[in-house]
Each structure stands twice: as C-alpha cells, then as structure tokens.
Design a protein around this motif. Structure first.
Motif, PDB file in Angstrom:
ATOM      1  N   PHE A  90       0.827  -1.214   0.000  1.00 12.22           N
ATOM      2  CA  PHE A  90       0.000   0.000   0.000  1.00 12.22           C
ATOM      3  C   PHE A  90       0.849   1.247   0.000  1.00 12.22           C
ATOM      4  N   ARG A  91       1.889   1.259   0.819  1.00 13.01           N
ATOM      5  CA  ARG A  91       2.679   2.476   0.960  1.00 13.01           C
ATOM      6  C   ARG A  91       3.460   2.831  -0.310  1.00 13.01           C
ATOM      7  N   THR A  92       3.484   1.940  -1.277  1.00  8.97           N
ATOM      8  CA  THR A  92       4.180   2.235  -2.532  1.00  8.97           C
ATOM      9  C   THR A  92       3.241   2.766  -3.610  1.00  8.97           C
ATOM     10  N   TYR A  93       1.930   2.762  -3.349  1.00  6.52           N
ATOM     11  CA  TYR A  93       0.955   3.175  -4.362  1.00  6.52           C
ATOM     12  C   TYR A  93       0.629   4.655  -4.273  1.00  6.52           C
ATOM     13  N   THR A  94       0.453   5.272  -5.419  1.00  5.95           N
ATOM     14  CA  THR A  94      -0.242   6.550  -5.458  1.00  5.95           C
ATOM     15  C   THR A  94      -1.727   6.236  -5.304  1.00  5.95           C
ATOM     16  N   MET A  95      -2.404   6.986  -4.453  1.00  5.25           N
ATOM     17  CA  MET A  95      -3.830   6.767  -4.214  1.00  5.25           C
ATOM     18  C   MET A  95      -4.628   7.957  -4.725  1.00  5.25           C
ATOM     19  N   GLY A  96      -5.773   7.645  -5.326  1.00  2.30           N
ATOM     20  CA  GLY A  96      -6.581   8.720  -5.892  1.00  2.30           C
ATOM     21  C   GLY A  96      -8.060   8.550  -5.595  1.00  2.30           C
ATOM     22  N   TRP A  97      -8.763   9.656  -5.686  1.00  8.09           N
ATOM     23  CA  TRP A  97     -10.225   9.675  -5.605  1.00  8.09           C
ATOM     24  C   TRP A  97     -10.772  10.189  -6.929  1.00  8.09           C
ATOM     25  N   PHE A  98     -11.800   9.520  -7.416  1.00  4.45           N
ATOM     26  CA  PHE A  98     -12.511   9.921  -8.618  1.00  4.45           C
ATOM     27  C   PHE A  98     -13.995   9.983  -8.274  1.00  4.45           C
ATOM     28  N   ARG A  99     -14.780  10.568  -9.161  1.00  6.18           N
ATOM     29  CA  ARG A  99     -16.229  10.582  -8.944  1.00  6.18           C
ATOM     30  C   ARG A  99     -16.955  10.511 -10.277  1.00  6.18           C
TER      31      ARG A  99
ATOM     32  N   TRP B 118       2.827   8.284  -2.909  1.00  9.14           N
ATOM     33  CA  TRP B 118       3.032   7.165  -1.989  1.00  9.14           C
ATOM     34  C   TRP B 118       3.549   7.625  -0.641  1.00  9.14           C
ATOM     35  N   TYR B 119       4.348   8.692  -0.610  1.00  8.68           N
ATOM     36  CA  TYR B 119       4.899   9.142   0.655  1.00  8.68           C
ATOM     37  C   TYR B 119       4.081  10.284   1.268  1.00  8.68           C
ATOM     38  N   GLY B 120       3.035  10.719   0.561  1.00  7.49           N
ATOM     39  CA  GLY B 120       2.151  11.740   1.086  1.00  7.49           C
ATOM     40  C   GLY B 120       2.624  13.162   0.907  1.00  7.49           C
ATOM     41  N   GLY B 121       3.777  13.338   0.277  1.00  9.99           N
ATOM     42  CA  GLY B 121       4.311  14.679   0.160  1.00  9.99           C
ATOM     43  C   GLY B 121       3.825  15.456  -1.032  1.00  9.99           C
ATOM     44  N   SER B 122       3.134  14.810  -1.934  1.00  7.17           N
ATOM     45  CA  SER B 122       2.651  15.467  -3.145  1.00  7.17           C
ATOM     46  C   SER B 122       1.184  15.165  -3.345  1.00  7.17           C
ATOM     47  N   THR B 123       0.399  16.211  -3.565  1.00  6.28           N
ATOM     48  CA  THR B 123      -1.026  16.038  -3.809  1.00  6.28           C
ATOM     49  C   THR B 123      -1.440  16.785  -5.073  1.00  6.28           C
ATOM     50  N   ASN B 124      -2.504  16.306  -5.690  1.00  4.79           N
ATOM     51  CA  ASN B 124      -3.088  16.960  -6.858  1.00  4.79           C
ATOM     52  C   ASN B 124      -4.593  17.023  -6.670  1.00  4.79           C
ATOM     53  N   TYR B 125      -5.198  18.104  -7.140  1.00  4.57           N
ATOM     54  CA  TYR B 125      -6.633  18.291  -7.013  1.00  4.57           C
ATOM     55  C   TYR B 125      -7.219  18.782  -8.325  1.00  4.57           C
ATOM     56  N   ALA B 126      -8.445  18.371  -8.583  1.00  2.69           N
ATOM     57  CA  ALA B 126      -9.196  18.965  -9.684  1.00  2.69           C
ATOM     58  C   ALA B 126      -9.505  20.414  -9.318  1.00  2.69           C
TER      59      ALA B 126
ATOM     60  N   GLY C 296      -9.229  23.837  -2.549  1.00  2.26           N
ATOM     61  CA  GLY C 296      -9.606  24.720  -1.453  1.00  2.26           C
ATOM     62  C   GLY C 296     -10.785  24.208  -0.635  1.00  2.26           C
ATOM     63  N   ARG C 297     -11.456  23.168  -1.117  1.00  2.90           N
ATOM     64  CA  ARG C 297     -12.606  22.609  -0.390  1.00  2.90           C
ATOM     65  C   ARG C 297     -12.354  21.178   0.068  1.00  2.90           C
ATOM     66  N   PHE C 298     -11.627  20.412  -0.740  1.00  4.66           N
ATOM     67  CA  PHE C 298     -11.354  19.000  -0.439  1.00  4.66           C
ATOM     68  C   PHE C 298      -9.888  18.840  -0.039  1.00  4.66           C
ATOM     69  N   THR C 299      -9.650  17.897   0.860  1.00  2.07           N
ATOM     70  CA  THR C 299      -8.277  17.596   1.265  1.00  2.07           C
ATOM     71  C   THR C 299      -8.080  16.088   1.300  1.00  2.07           C
ATOM     72  N   ILE C 300      -7.073  15.617   0.587  1.00  2.00           N
ATOM     73  CA  ILE C 300      -6.719  14.196   0.595  1.00  2.00           C
ATOM     74  C   ILE C 300      -5.512  13.995   1.484  1.00  2.00           C
TER      75      ILE C 300
ATOM     76  N   VAL D 200       3.260   9.251  -9.870  1.00  2.00           N
ATOM     77  CA  VAL D 200       2.267  10.303 -10.058  1.00  2.00           C
ATOM     78  C   VAL D 200       1.174   9.746 -10.960  1.00  2.00           C
ATOM     79  N   ALA D 201      -0.077   9.978 -10.609  1.00  5.03           N
ATOM     80  CA  ALA D 201      -1.178   9.456 -11.415  1.00  5.03           C
ATOM     81  C   ALA D 201      -2.399  10.328 -11.224  1.00  5.03           C
ATOM     82  N   VAL D 202      -2.907  10.871 -12.338  1.00  5.12           N
ATOM     83  CA  VAL D 202      -4.122  11.673 -12.280  1.00  5.12           C
ATOM     84  C   VAL D 202      -5.151  11.215 -13.309  1.00  5.12           C
TER      85      VAL D 202
END
Length: 123
Positions: free
Chosen positions: A29-38, A53-61, A66-70, A103-105
C-alpha cells in the motif's frame, strides 16, 4: 491483488462536510499513489484528488481545490478525503483507486478500484 474499499458517503446539505475513507489491503500500500474519482449521473468518471506514496505530493481537480483535502496514513492503509463546503454539483459516486506509479491523475493510470460510495448534496 489489492482490495480497495470506500466508506463514509451519505446525504448532506449544501455547505456541509463529509469525510470519506478508503482502505486498501496489502503490504505494498505504501508504494501506491492513491486517488479519488467521482462519477455523477449521466457523466463520465472524473479525477478528484490524488496523493503520492509518501504523502508529500497532492493533486486536485480545479473544481475541488480549497474545499477538499486528501491525506493518507500508511500505518493504517487508509486514504481519507475531507470534503468541506459541499455543493449540489459534488453529488456523485466517489471511487478510491490505487496506482503503481509515482504520479497518477488519469483514470487509466489506476489499476485497482473500489466499488464506490454515494455522496448526495441537497440544495
């Protein structure tokens, strides 16, 4: 094989908050990039947020910045999505997914998917 399970969906009024949670099995698990889709009714599934994977980088639509936080907790294999200031247009089935990339979006970059959890925002 990785099993991904979402929880925390529900009905909320506009302006309210919800916290979704995603749990993924496996020691990798700790090696995966994790994402949310809708996916809203009648629309294609779209990217919401992702965390490295390390939590240091995030991407948002742009629609949720400014409203959602992963975030993620690699000790517990969880990826929460905190959703604030919810709008009716946030109504959708929310999916959590895991990617074996740094990285995966894009949807096609994610290999493992959960079944989804419904979020409904009333006006």
């Amino acid at each position: 094989q990785v099993e991904v399970v979402e929880s925390g969906g529900g009905l909320v009024q506009a302006g309210g908050s919800l916290r979704l949670s995603c749990t993924a099995s496996g020691r990798a698990f700790r090696t995966y990039t994790m994402g949310w889709f809708r996916q809203a009714p009648g629309k294609d599934r779209e990217f919401v947020a992702a965390i490295s994977w390390y939590g240091g980088s995030t991407n948002y639509a742009d629609s949720v910045k400014g409203r959602f936080t992963i975030s993620r907790d690699n000790a517990k294999n969880t990826v929460p999505l905190q959703m604030n200031s919810l709008k009716p247009e946030d109504t959708a089935v929310y999916y959590c997914a895991a990617a074996e990339l740094r990285v995966a979006v894009r949807e096609d970059e994610y290999r493992y998917w959960g079944q989804g959890t419904q979020v409904t925002v009333s006006s």
